[in-house]
Design a protein around this motif. Structure first.
Motif, short mmCIF file in Angstrom:
data_model
loop_
_atom_site.label_atom_id
_atom_site.label_comp_id
_atom_site.label_asym_id
_atom_site.label_seq_id
_atom_site.Cartn_x
_atom_site.Cartn_y
_atom_site.Cartn_z
N GLY A 1 -2.77 4.51 3.19
CA GLY A 1 -3.71 3.57 3.42
C GLY A 1 -4.11 3.31 4.80
N ILE A 2 -5.06 2.53 4.97
CA ILE A 2 -5.36 2.19 6.26
C ILE A 2 -5.79 0.38 6.48
N VAL A 3 -5.14 -0.09 7.41
CA VAL A 3 -5.57 -1.52 7.74
C VAL A 3 -6.35 -1.46 9.04
N THR A 4 -7.60 -2.07 8.91
CA THR A 4 -8.45 -2.31 10.23
C THR A 4 -8.38 -3.60 10.67
N ASP A 5 -8.99 -3.82 12.12
CA ASP A 5 -9.12 -5.24 12.40
C ASP A 5 -9.82 -6.04 11.57
N ARG A 6 -10.83 -5.48 10.87
CA ARG A 6 -11.91 -6.03 9.87
C ARG A 6 -10.90 -6.40 8.82
N ASP A 7 -9.97 -5.78 8.24
CA ASP A 7 -9.07 -5.90 7.11
C ASP A 7 -8.48 -7.48 7.65
N LEU A 8 -7.77 -7.27 8.97
CA LEU A 8 -7.14 -8.65 9.18
C LEU A 8 -7.95 -9.97 9.17
N LEU B 1 -10.89 -10.24 7.46
CA LEU B 1 -11.59 -10.87 6.17
C LEU B 1 -10.40 -11.09 5.13
N LYS B 2 -9.42 -10.42 5.11
CA LYS B 2 -8.27 -10.56 4.13
C LYS B 2 -7.00 -11.47 4.59
N VAL B 3 -7.06 -12.01 5.78
CA VAL B 3 -5.88 -12.77 6.00
C VAL B 3 -6.41 -13.99 6.88
N LEU B 4 -7.05 -13.81 7.78
CA LEU B 4 -7.66 -14.95 8.67
C LEU B 4 -8.44 -15.71 8.04
N GLU B 5 -9.63 -15.29 7.47
CA GLU B 5 -10.67 -16.02 6.74
C GLU B 5 -9.97 -17.05 5.63
N PRO B 6 -9.34 -16.45 4.87
CA PRO B 6 -8.62 -17.10 3.72
C PRO B 6 -7.57 -17.98 4.26
N ARG B 7 -7.30 -17.90 5.55
CA ARG B 7 -6.23 -18.75 6.11
C ARG B 7 -4.98 -18.32 5.48
N LEU B 8 -4.47 -17.15 5.35
CA LEU B 8 -3.17 -16.83 4.76
C LEU B 8 -2.03 -16.71 6.09
N ASP B 9 -0.89 -16.69 5.83
CA ASP B 9 0.00 -16.78 6.83
C ASP B 9 0.13 -15.19 6.99
N PRO B 10 -0.17 -14.83 8.38
CA PRO B 10 0.24 -13.34 8.46
C PRO B 10 1.35 -12.81 8.55
N ARG B 11 2.42 -13.56 8.55
CA ARG B 11 3.86 -13.17 8.32
C ARG B 11 4.33 -13.04 7.14
N GLU B 12 3.50 -13.42 6.07
CA GLU B 12 3.79 -13.23 4.64
C GLU B 12 2.89 -12.18 3.78
N VAL B 13 1.74 -11.73 4.50
CA VAL B 13 1.09 -10.92 3.84
C VAL B 13 1.60 -9.52 4.20
N THR B 14 1.75 -8.68 3.38
CA THR B 14 2.12 -7.21 3.76
C THR B 14 0.99 -6.13 3.97
N ALA B 15 0.95 -5.25 4.81
CA ALA B 15 0.18 -4.04 4.87
C ALA B 15 -0.33 -3.43 3.50
N GLU B 16 0.34 -3.64 2.45
CA GLU B 16 0.24 -3.09 1.18
C GLU B 16 -0.86 -3.85 0.32
N GLU B 17 -0.62 -5.15 0.79
CA GLU B 17 -1.62 -6.14 0.33
C GLU B 17 -3.10 -6.17 0.64
N ILE B 18 -3.34 -5.73 2.04
CA ILE B 18 -4.62 -5.80 2.42
C ILE B 18 -5.13 -4.27 2.80
N MET B 19 -4.37 -2.99 2.83
CA MET B 19 -4.72 -1.85 3.08
C MET B 19 -5.89 -1.32 2.09
#
Length: 140
Positions: A45-52, A54-72
Motif C-alpha cells: 500500500g501507499i499513504v500520501t499526504d492527500r490521503d491523510l 481527505l480520509k482523516v482530517l476532513e472527516p475529522r477522525l482521530d489520527p491516533r485511532e485510524v491505521t495505515a491499512e484503513e487509509i492506504m
C-alpha cells in the motif's frame, strides 16, 4: 536510461497497523509526501499526504485511532527497477499517480520514483540542450 538511474532508494516505509498520526509525523520528519506500507519487504500500500487530508482530517477522525491499512491505497501500481523512463512515465500517466514504488523482479521494494524525479531529469536535459544551442549560436 532506466528507473535504476533515477529511483530514490531511501524509501520511507511503515506497517499496516501504524496510526495515521504516526505516518503524518514520519512524513514531516522525513520531508516526504508519502509512505510505502510494506509487508515482508513488499509494497502492499501507499499513504500520501492527500490521503491523510481527505480520509482523516476532513472527516475529522482521530489520527491516533485510524491505521495505515484503513487509509492506504492497496496494491499500488509498481514499476520494476530496470523499466525504461519513457515506459514508466506513460504508466504513471495511465494510472493517474505521482508516486510509484520500485520493485525488483521478485517484487521486493527497491525504491520509489516520483513525478518530481522526472521533472528534475527534464530540467537537466533542457539545460544541457540550451547549452548546446547557445554554444552553436552566432554572437549578435
Amino acid at each position: 536510461m532506466t528507473i535504476r538511474d533515477l529511483a530514490r532508494t531511501g524509501v520511507v516505509t511503515a506497517h499496516r497497523d501504524q496510526s495515521a498520526g504516526n505516518l503524518a509525523t514520519v512524513m514531516s520528519e522525513e520531508n516526504v509526501g508519502s509512505v510505502i506500507i510494506e509487508d515482508g519487504g513488499r509494497p502492499v500500500g501507499i499513504v500520501t499526504d492527500r490521503d491523510l487530508t481527505l480520509k482523516v482530517l476532513e472527516p475529522r477522525l482521530d489520527p491516533r485511532e485510524v491505521t495505515a491499512e484503513e487509509i492506504m491505497t492497496e496494491e499500488p501500481t509498481t514499476v520494476r527497477i530496470d523499466d525504461g523512463v519513457f515506459q514508466v512515465t506513460k504508466q504513471m500517466f495511465e494510472a493517474g499517480v505521482r508516486r510509484m514504488p520500485v520493485v525488483d523482479d521478485d517484487g521486493a521494494l527497491e525504491g520509489i520514483i516520483t513525478l518530481d524525479d522526472f521533472l528534475v531529469l527534464l530540467t537537466d536535459e533542457l539545460n544541457g540542450l540550451a547549452g548546446v544551442v547557445e554554444a552553436e549560436s552566432p554572437p549578435y
